[in-house]
Design a protein around this motif. Structure first.
Motif, mmCIF file in Angstrom:
data_model
loop_
_atom_site.group_PDB
_atom_site.id
_atom_site.type_symbol
_atom_site.label_atom_id
_atom_site.label_comp_id
_atom_site.label_asym_id
_atom_site.label_seq_id
_atom_site.Cartn_x
_atom_site.Cartn_y
_atom_site.Cartn_z
ATOM 1 N N ALA A 16 51.591 36.947 50.724
ATOM 2 C CA ALA A 16 51.033 37.631 49.560
ATOM 3 C C ALA A 16 51.266 39.128 49.660
ATOM 4 O O ALA A 16 51.377 39.691 50.752
ATOM 5 C CB ALA A 16 49.531 37.348 49.443
ATOM 6 N N GLY A 17 51.349 39.772 48.492
ATOM 7 C CA GLY A 17 51.444 41.223 48.414
ATOM 8 C C GLY A 17 50.275 41.757 47.614
ATOM 9 O O GLY A 17 49.852 41.138 46.631
ATOM 10 N N VAL A 18 49.736 42.910 48.032
ATOM 11 C CA VAL A 18 48.597 43.511 47.343
ATOM 12 C C VAL A 18 48.899 44.984 47.070
ATOM 13 O O VAL A 18 49.167 45.751 47.999
ATOM 14 C CB VAL A 18 47.303 43.408 48.177
ATOM 15 C CG1 VAL A 18 46.133 44.022 47.407
ATOM 16 C CG2 VAL A 18 47.001 41.958 48.536
ATOM 17 N N ASP A 19 48.868 45.359 45.798
ATOM 18 C CA ASP A 19 48.991 46.763 45.421
ATOM 19 C C ASP A 19 47.578 47.329 45.280
ATOM 20 O O ASP A 19 46.761 46.799 44.522
ATOM 21 C CB ASP A 19 49.757 46.903 44.105
ATOM 22 C CG ASP A 19 50.009 48.358 43.757
ATOM 23 O OD1 ASP A 19 50.792 49.008 44.460
ATOM 24 O OD2 ASP A 19 49.406 48.846 42.777
ATOM 25 N N VAL A 20 47.294 48.391 46.019
ATOM 26 C CA VAL A 20 45.931 48.902 46.143
ATOM 27 C C VAL A 20 45.717 50.142 45.281
ATOM 28 O O VAL A 20 46.494 51.095 45.347
ATOM 29 C CB VAL A 20 45.617 49.247 47.615
ATOM 30 C CG1 VAL A 20 44.197 49.797 47.743
ATOM 31 C CG2 VAL A 20 45.801 48.022 48.504
ATOM 32 N N CYS A 21 44.662 50.121 44.482
ATOM 33 C CA CYS A 21 44.202 51.291 43.746
ATOM 34 C C CYS A 21 42.726 51.515 44.083
ATOM 35 O O CYS A 21 42.098 50.679 44.727
ATOM 36 C CB CYS A 21 44.360 51.091 42.238
ATOM 37 S SG CYS A 21 46.073 50.900 41.704
ATOM 38 N N CYS A 28 49.804 39.439 44.299
ATOM 39 C CA CYS A 28 50.820 38.449 43.975
ATOM 40 C C CYS A 28 50.873 37.436 45.107
ATOM 41 O O CYS A 28 51.144 37.787 46.256
ATOM 42 C CB CYS A 28 52.183 39.104 43.783
ATOM 43 S SG CYS A 28 53.458 37.922 43.273
ATOM 44 N N LEU A 29 50.601 36.196 44.780
ATOM 45 C CA LEU A 29 50.667 35.087 45.727
ATOM 46 C C LEU A 29 51.520 34.005 45.091
ATOM 47 O O LEU A 29 51.137 33.434 44.068
ATOM 48 C CB LEU A 29 49.270 34.560 46.046
ATOM 49 C CG LEU A 29 49.195 33.271 46.875
ATOM 50 C CD1 LEU A 29 49.893 33.441 48.216
ATOM 51 C CD2 LEU A 29 47.741 32.852 47.082
#
Length: 204
Positions: A16-21, A28-29
């Protein structure tokens, strides 16, 4: 064996990818995109999702502060996480022909980056270690929060099927107690972040 879009062929597990704010996390998984709040509730939601999917590795960018709570929560749940610097992530995206930059696109690129790192011969050096007691303490708080949430879900299910008024009253009393405990643990998590990571939280 080939991985496509974060979904593994054969016996390999998804990544999985995680874009952090500051306020939210874009995740996205596999082929699924999702946005959750960047707080204890959102972290819990992702942990449940990742564990249910058997996620192997989560990749996210190092923002300097906003990812710290999520990283600690994932580590506490025994989910491998790699925190990469923004330049590495952007260079990888460009190498894959990804030129657009939105939160959703970034999360997908990080998922693809996770696919690569998960199979890398030096994978271990990319995994972010749990390095101090402060992070361990936060992980413990997050574990307790998940336990309380699980208990509340169970009691809520019991309430749906309770027929006798005494049972209903008992369950509602337990739910009130659990809600109070969740409020307490959320305050403790916020206080812990402010006390031990307050300087990083105010950097961005």
């Amino acid at each position: 064996m080939h991985l496509q879009g974060g979904v593994a062929n054969g016996a390999q597990r998804p990544n999985a990818g995680v874009d952090v704010c500051k306020q939210h996390l874009d995740v996205c998984l596999g082929t699924e995109d999702q946005r959750v709040a960047n707080d204890a509730g959102g972290w819990d939601e992702l942990i449940a999702k990742f564990k249910g999917a058997g996620v192997d590795l989560v990749v996210l960018e190092a923002t300097g502060s906003y990812e710290r709570g999520l990283v600690c929560a994932l580590q506490g749940a025994q989910i491998a996480v790699a925190r990469v610097n923004p330049r590495q992530a952007r260079d990888f995206a460009k190498s894959m022909g990804v030129l657009a930059k939105t939160d959703k696109v970034d999360a997908r690129a990080l998922r693809d980056f996770a696919d690569v790192l998960a199979r890398h011969k030096d994978r271990a050096k990319y995994i972010t270690p749990m390095v101090d007691e402060r992070r361990q303490a936060l992980a413990d708080l997050m574990t307790r929060r998940r336990q309380l949430v699980d208990m509340r879900v169970a009691e809520g299910n019991h309430l749906e099927h309770a027929a006798h008024k005494h049972s209903v009253r008992s369950i509602k009393n337990v739910l009130k107690t659990l809600d109070k405990q969740l409020e307490v643990i959320d305050r403790e998590i916020d206080d812990h972040l402010d006390r031990h990571f307050g300087d990083q939280r105010t950097l961005l």
